[in-house]
Scaffold this motif. Sequence first.
Motif, mmCIF file in Angstrom:
data_model
loop_
_atom_site.group_PDB
_atom_site.id
_atom_site.type_symbol
_atom_site.label_atom_id
_atom_site.label_comp_id
_atom_site.label_asym_id
_atom_site.label_seq_id
_atom_site.Cartn_x
_atom_site.Cartn_y
_atom_site.Cartn_z
ATOM 1 N N ARG A 165 0.838 -1.203 0.000
ATOM 2 C CA ARG A 165 0.000 0.000 0.000
ATOM 3 C C ARG A 165 0.871 1.249 0.000
ATOM 4 N NH1 ARG A 165 -4.222 -0.759 4.793
ATOM 5 N NH2 ARG A 165 -4.979 1.221 3.907
ATOM 6 N N HIS A 167 1.594 3.811 1.723
ATOM 7 C CA HIS A 167 1.682 4.525 3.009
ATOM 8 C C HIS A 167 3.035 4.236 3.673
ATOM 9 C CE1 HIS A 167 -0.345 0.826 5.117
ATOM 10 N NE2 HIS A 167 0.762 0.529 4.495
ATOM 11 N N GLN A 201 3.247 7.194 -4.671
ATOM 12 C CA GLN A 201 2.765 7.386 -3.301
ATOM 13 C C GLN A 201 2.557 8.864 -3.006
ATOM 14 O OE1 GLN A 201 4.155 5.096 0.203
ATOM 15 N NE2 GLN A 201 4.996 7.026 0.979
ATOM 16 N N THR A 205 -1.133 10.047 -1.981
ATOM 17 C CA THR A 205 -1.352 10.346 -0.554
ATOM 18 C C THR A 205 -0.694 11.629 -0.078
ATOM 19 O OG1 THR A 205 0.608 9.102 0.171
ATOM 20 C CG2 THR A 205 -1.450 7.853 -0.105
ATOM 21 N N LYS A 207 2.311 11.783 0.784
ATOM 22 C CA LYS A 207 3.350 11.373 1.732
ATOM 23 C C LYS A 207 4.638 11.034 0.990
ATOM 24 C CE LYS A 207 4.259 8.051 5.445
ATOM 25 N NZ LYS A 207 3.701 6.946 6.257
#
Length: 346
Positions: A165, A167, A201, A205, A207
């Motif tokens: 994922r 994150h 990513q 997100t 991030k």
Amino acid sequence: MFFAYAAIFFLLIFLVLYVWDRRRISNGIFLTLGLFSGLLFILYWAFAATASSRSDILQVLVTGLLILLVLLIPFFFFGIIIGLIMNGRTMMRKESRRLANLLPMFLGILFLGLFIWGIAQGLVIGGSPILWLCYFFVLLVISYFTFFFVTFLVSTFIYQYNFPRYHQDFIIVLGSGLIGDKVPPLLASRLDKAMDFYYKQEKKTGKKASFVVSGGKGADELISEASAMRKYLVSKGIPEAYILMEDKSINTLQNMKFSKEKMDTIMDSYRSIFVTNNFHLFRASLYARKAGLKSQGIGSKTALYYMPSALIREFIGIVMMYKFVHLFIVGFLFFVFAVLVFMQLL
């Protein structure tokens, strides 16, 4: 129905273990056993249905298919031999004459030698029981490692379908050797894959993950692999503040252990992935598990001609990881062989 129950049993064990932890060679063993049992059930069901059928056409089709499969076995066997030898020649031409690059050729010659040994023993030597026992002992050992190789291929294949994922806090990139102080294409593919994940990513997100470039300095390298990887990432626009260097490791297990130590000093709790080439992905995951690193991997693509040599090397590496298990099994087979030879001498 025995084969059906066996297939269900082994496949259920595989599913439980796979959900629990994908980084296990036992996953491939149980999946292979389940698929093989399922294949035997299908064959048994097909022949049983054919035997009870009154359709002459169906019986002729099934019988013809069986004969065709039997006739294809020699072509398949010699096709593997020729393919391995030709791949060895390709590796010599495109890479180098290093022993590791010649493994497919040596394996093809080994299979050819076993075939010639069997023919010669049947035609020339005749019915020497002890020599036949020696031959079948060698075949049995090769059959055992062939089964283990199949389970390794199955494990490697299913681990490719791993999608971490977006994150992650860290992206570990494993080193693979330099050309002087330059990043070669094989290592560049790992770094490009890591950057691809980094940007995806960030886009999804917001991030930003930090890179952990892992690899020490080899005897024939001008700088550490970590230093060369950092330079490559910076040249591609990655800020230096998001690059951590681990420049002491000399093998994959140390890559994982030392990278974990780096990340442990920064965060108590974090998420990480590692990046390597697809042929190396599964073995690297075993080392990550052994190092206590809760990290899954993603793999970069590798040139097709390079895959046979790379997979054989990976297989040898995994055999060495479980060398005591294999020594015990081969030792048991040798004990049985020795007993049979002793009985022949009495």
